[in-house]
Design an enzyme around this catalytic site. Structure first.
Site: not given
Length: 213
Positions: A6, A130
């Site tokens: 990412c 996360d």
């Protein structure tokens, strides 16, 4: 296993990471992020990626209209929601983008956070766990307490994120068995600038973790 890198900001790095075996690249569509790039800049990268690589736009508390416009303008294949979006919001977005993958990120502050993850299972295609940070939504380099996720087995695929890097990925995957992993800061020199040596080491270590000798 899906491997998503990412915070891509450069065409050359995106192509190189795809050639190393990434199954997905993530593009930050949050203007306040140091890894933000515009839809036109994203399209300049996605237009030169192989079809096998998923192209995920990462949004946080954006409107339906903003997501829809960016999705099409940037030639994305999926959307990752990293803000305070509700299951109802996810349902409507699925209707607006019926062919796009929908991923909901959950910031894990404590074991109770996983009950929130459960509430999204009927409404999205995948979850992403996360690490929680009080001020930042992602890319913090903080790790989750992997032991706390030992019983996490959702009915849909899930990504492990949060502070993963080439040095800890083998340990992480020995503790957990996610369907995918997501990395950003753990393979960077600076926000949005990937360290290709670290990326290559990540793929080597991940292959070892999945199929050890």
């Amino acid at each position: 296993m899906r491997i998503k890198i990412c915070g891509i900001t450069r065409l050359d790095q995106g192509q190189a990471i795809a050639s190393l075996g990434a199954t997905a690249l993530g593009f930050i569509c949050v203007p306040a992020s140091p890894r933000y790039i515009s839809p036109d800049q994203i399209r300049a990268i996605t237009s030169h990626l192989p079809d096998r690589v998923d192209r995920i736009g990462v949004f946080a508390n954006a409107t339906f209209e903003q997501i829809w416009e960016t999705f099409h303008q940037a030639k994305l294949t999926g959307v990752q929601l990293h803000g305070d979006e509700s299951p109802l919001f996810c349902d409507r977005l699925r209707q607006e983008l019926p062919h796009g993958e929908l991923i909901k990120a959950i910031r894990v502050k404590n074991p109770q956070s996983l009950s929130l993850a459960d509430s999204f299972i009927p409404h999205v295609d995948a979850l992403l766990l996360d690490a929680y940070h009080g001020q930042q939504l992602g890319g913090t380099g903080l790790t989750i307490d992997w032991q706390s996720l030992g019983e996490f087995r959702p009915a849909i695929p899930w990504f492990l994120a949060g502070g993963l890097n080439p040095d800890n990925i083998i340990n992480a995957l020995s503790c957990l068995h996610p369907d995918g992993i997501d990395l950003s800061s753990g393979v960077e020199r600076s926000p949005g600038d990937k360290d290709m040596a670290k990326v290559a080491q990540l793929f080597e270590n991940t292959r070892f973790a999945i199929t050890p000798d």
